[in-house]
Design an enzyme around this catalytic site. Structure first.
Site, PDB file in Angstrom:
ATOM      1  N   ASN A 107       0.827  -1.207   0.000  1.00 43.94           N
ATOM      2  CA  ASN A 107       0.000   0.000   0.000  1.00 43.94           C
ATOM      3  C   ASN A 107       0.870   1.270   0.000  1.00 43.94           C
ATOM      4  OD1 ASN A 107      -1.694   2.147   0.761  1.00 43.94           O
ATOM      5  ND2 ASN A 107      -3.079   0.757   1.844  1.00 43.94           N
ATOM      6  N   PRO A 108       0.977   1.959  -1.136  1.00 38.45           N
ATOM      7  CA  PRO A 108       1.838   3.147  -1.200  1.00 38.45           C
ATOM      8  C   PRO A 108       1.372   4.271  -0.273  1.00 38.45           C
ATOM      9  CG  PRO A 108       0.751   2.730  -3.332  1.00 38.45           C
ATOM     10  CD  PRO A 108       0.307   1.654  -2.394  1.00 38.45           C
ATOM     11  N   GLY A 109       0.072   4.286   0.081  1.00 40.02           N
ATOM     12  CA  GLY A 109      -0.448   5.308   0.998  1.00 40.02           C
ATOM     13  C   GLY A 109       0.225   5.223   2.362  1.00 40.02           C
TER      14      GLY A 109
ATOM     15  N   PHE B 189      -6.300   7.685   1.191  1.00 41.64           N
ATOM     16  CA  PHE B 189      -6.554   6.424   0.492  1.00 41.64           C
ATOM     17  C   PHE B 189      -7.570   5.614   1.289  1.00 41.64           C
ATOM     18  CE2 PHE B 189      -3.257   5.573   3.573  1.00 41.64           C
ATOM     19  CZ  PHE B 189      -3.528   4.287   4.025  1.00 41.64           C
TER      20      PHE B 189
ATOM     21  N   HIS C 217      -4.473   6.749  13.609  1.00 37.90           N
ATOM     22  CA  HIS C 217      -4.088   5.453  14.173  1.00 37.90           C
ATOM     23  C   HIS C 217      -2.648   5.120  13.791  1.00 37.90           C
ATOM     24  CE1 HIS C 217      -5.708   5.054  10.163  1.00 37.90           C
ATOM     25  NE2 HIS C 217      -5.242   3.818  10.043  1.00 37.90           N
ATOM     26  N   ARG C 218      -2.313   5.341  12.510  1.00 34.31           N
ATOM     27  CA  ARG C 218      -0.953   5.002  12.049  1.00 34.31           C
ATOM     28  C   ARG C 218       0.081   5.933  12.672  1.00 34.31           C
ATOM     29  NH1 ARG C 218      -2.180   4.606   7.467  1.00 34.31           N
ATOM     30  NH2 ARG C 218      -2.462   2.366   7.700  1.00 34.31           N
TER      31      ARG C 218
ATOM     32  N   GLU D  56      -1.344 -13.258   4.751  1.00 37.65           N
ATOM     33  CA  GLU D  56      -2.010 -12.743   5.948  1.00 37.65           C
ATOM     34  C   GLU D  56      -2.801 -13.837   6.620  1.00 37.65           C
ATOM     35  OE1 GLU D  56      -4.193  -9.129   5.972  1.00 37.65           O
ATOM     36  OE2 GLU D  56      -2.493  -7.975   5.215  1.00 37.65           O
TER      37      GLU D  56
ATOM     38  N   ASP E  78      -0.618  -3.514  10.119  1.00 34.69           N
ATOM     39  CA  ASP E  78      -1.929  -4.083   9.819  1.00 34.69           C
ATOM     40  C   ASP E  78      -2.982  -3.175  10.456  1.00 34.69           C
ATOM     41  OD1 ASP E  78      -3.207  -6.226   8.388  1.00 34.69           O
ATOM     42  OD2 ASP E  78      -4.069  -6.767  10.318  1.00 34.69           O
ATOM     43  N   SER E  79      -3.872  -2.687   9.625  1.00 39.10           N
ATOM     44  CA  SER E  79      -4.854  -1.704  10.093  1.00 39.10           C
ATOM     45  C   SER E  79      -6.268  -2.205   9.850  1.00 39.10           C
ATOM     46  CB  SER E  79      -4.687  -0.389   9.331  1.00 39.10           C
ATOM     47  OG  SER E  79      -3.428   0.164   9.562  1.00 39.10           O
TER      48      SER E  79
HETATM   49  P1  ITT Z   1      -0.633  -4.256   3.217  1.00 36.50           P
HETATM   50  O1  ITT Z   1      -1.336  -5.323   4.025  1.00 36.50           O
HETATM   51  O2  ITT Z   1       0.120  -4.751   2.029  1.00 36.50           O
HETATM   52  O3  ITT Z   1       0.203  -3.339   4.077  1.00 36.50           O
HETATM   53  P2  ITT Z   1      -3.351  -3.260   2.841  1.00 36.50           P
HETATM   54  O4  ITT Z   1      -3.890  -2.066   2.116  1.00 36.50           O
HETATM   55  O5  ITT Z   1      -3.967  -4.595   2.551  1.00 36.50           O
HETATM   56  O6  ITT Z   1      -1.767  -3.278   2.603  1.00 36.50           O
HETATM   57  P3  ITT Z   1      -4.281  -3.406   5.609  1.00 36.50           P
HETATM   58  O7  ITT Z   1      -4.667  -4.831   5.505  1.00 36.50           O
HETATM   59  O8  ITT Z   1      -3.570  -2.962   6.839  1.00 36.50           O
HETATM   60  O9  ITT Z   1      -3.380  -2.955   4.376  1.00 36.50           O
HETATM   61  O10 ITT Z   1      -5.506  -2.426   5.423  1.00 36.50           O
HETATM   62  C1  ITT Z   1      -6.810  -2.797   5.667  1.00 36.50           C
HETATM   63  C2  ITT Z   1      -7.729  -1.898   4.901  1.00 36.50           C
HETATM   64  O11 ITT Z   1      -7.816  -0.654   5.573  1.00 36.50           O
HETATM   65  C3  ITT Z   1      -7.298  -1.602   3.463  1.00 36.50           C
HETATM   66  O12 ITT Z   1      -8.476  -1.573   2.685  1.00 36.50           O
HETATM   67  C4  ITT Z   1      -6.671  -0.219   3.558  1.00 36.50           C
HETATM   68  O13 ITT Z   1      -6.823   0.519   2.363  1.00 36.50           O
HETATM   69  C5  ITT Z   1      -7.468   0.379   4.689  1.00 36.50           C
HETATM   70  N1  ITT Z   1      -6.678   1.350   5.453  1.00 36.50           N
HETATM   71  C6  ITT Z   1      -5.566   1.089   6.175  1.00 36.50           C
HETATM   72  N2  ITT Z   1      -5.092   2.207   6.709  1.00 36.50           N
HETATM   73  C7  ITT Z   1      -5.918   3.203   6.295  1.00 36.50           C
HETATM   74  C8  ITT Z   1      -5.955   4.588   6.492  1.00 36.50           C
HETATM   75  O14 ITT Z   1      -5.020   5.221   7.183  1.00 36.50           O
HETATM   76  N3  ITT Z   1      -6.939   5.271   5.931  1.00 36.50           N
HETATM   77  C9  ITT Z   1      -7.902   4.673   5.207  1.00 36.50           C
HETATM   78  N4  ITT Z   1      -7.935   3.380   4.955  1.00 36.50           N
HETATM   79  C10 ITT Z   1      -6.949   2.641   5.493  1.00 36.50           C
END
Ligand code: ITT
Length: 214
Positions: free
Chosen positions: A8-10, A173, A199-200, A32, A61-62
């Site tokens: 995720n580049p964001g 994003f 959160h991040r 995962e 992981d978010s």
């Molecule tokens: P990686 O696992 O490769 O890091 P991912 O995008 O799959 O990338 P996550 O599983 O952590 O990452 O993200 C879960 C979802 O939450 C995913 O759809 C993200 O786009 C979204 N997400 C994570 N952090 C976010 C943020 O700060 N703002 C908005 N959406 C977010």
């Protein structure tokens, strides 16, 4: 230097703004684990990422938790964003009188070295159990699985309270347009503003403090 392992580049964009030390992306989709808690997913991810990279890594992981929907989509946020999209998540939340939600991030660090790992409860199951055979790296032997379990992982959690609103804003994003904190959606904030309260940002702040002393 720490490699931030993510697709995720964001996330990279935010970490670069935030951390003093250089952050390089390693675009690797680590397997995962399906689990109810982000910490378990992150701990497994960090070990897999370290094994892939062979150098110090962090993963993040978010997940978004909507209170009135019993925590949905939580650890399944990525899948839900991809399959349903954020507009439909808003449509679901809109039906509820309570729109409160929170965004949670767990940053996990692993460098193959030893340090005081985050105490239990994290990752008490056998790592091999969570991956189907087809998903498992063919080079992963039972011995490797056992060694992985010994790899210390340090976890840093950040939580931001907010509420779900109709999409607003062009920045960021993922779920940013529907997550509002203190009157502004994440997508209406600059990266700096989002990092200051997100959160991040909160998880990275804890990581940065700890890493500076390492
Ligand atoms: P990686 O696992 O490769 O890091 P991912 O995008 O799959 O990338 P996550 O599983 O952590 O990452 O993200 C879960 C979802 O939450 C995913 O759809 C993200 O786009 C979204 N997400 C994570 N952090 C976010 C943020 O700060 N703002 C908005 N959406 C977010």
């Amino acid at each position: 230097m720490v490699k931030f392992v993510t697709t995720n580049p964001g996330k990279i964009h935010e970490a670069r703004e935030y951390l003093d030390s250089p952050v390089e992306q390693l675009d690797f989709d680590y397997p995962e684990r399906q689990a109810e808690d982000l910490a378990t997913v992150a701990a497994h991810g960090a070990r897999a990422a370290y094994r892939h990279a062979g150098e110090p890594v962090i993963v993040d992981d978010s997940g978004l938790t909507i209170d009135a929907l019993d925590g949905f989509p939580g650890p399944y946020s990525s899948y839900v964003e991809e399959k349903l999209g954020i507009e439909r998540v808003w449509q679901l939340a809109k039906e509820e009188s309570n729109r409160s939600a929170s965004f949670r991030a767990v940053v996990a660090y692993c460098d193959g070295g030893s340090f005081e790992a985050t105490p239990e409860p994290v990752d008490t199951d056998r790592r091999g159990d969570d991956l189907g055979t087809s998903e498992r790296d063919s080079a992963t032997t039972d011995q490797q699985v056992a060694e992985d379990e010994q790899l210390p992982v340090r976890l840093f959690e950040g939580v931001a309270p907010g509420k779900i609103v109709a999409p607003r804003g062009d920045g960021g994003f993922g779920f940013d347009p529907i997550f509002e904190f203190d009157g502004q959606t994440y997508a209406e904030m600059s990266t700096e503003e989002k990092n200051a309260i997100s959160h991040r940002g909160r998880a990275l702040a804890k990581f940065a403090d700890w890493y500076a002393q390492r």
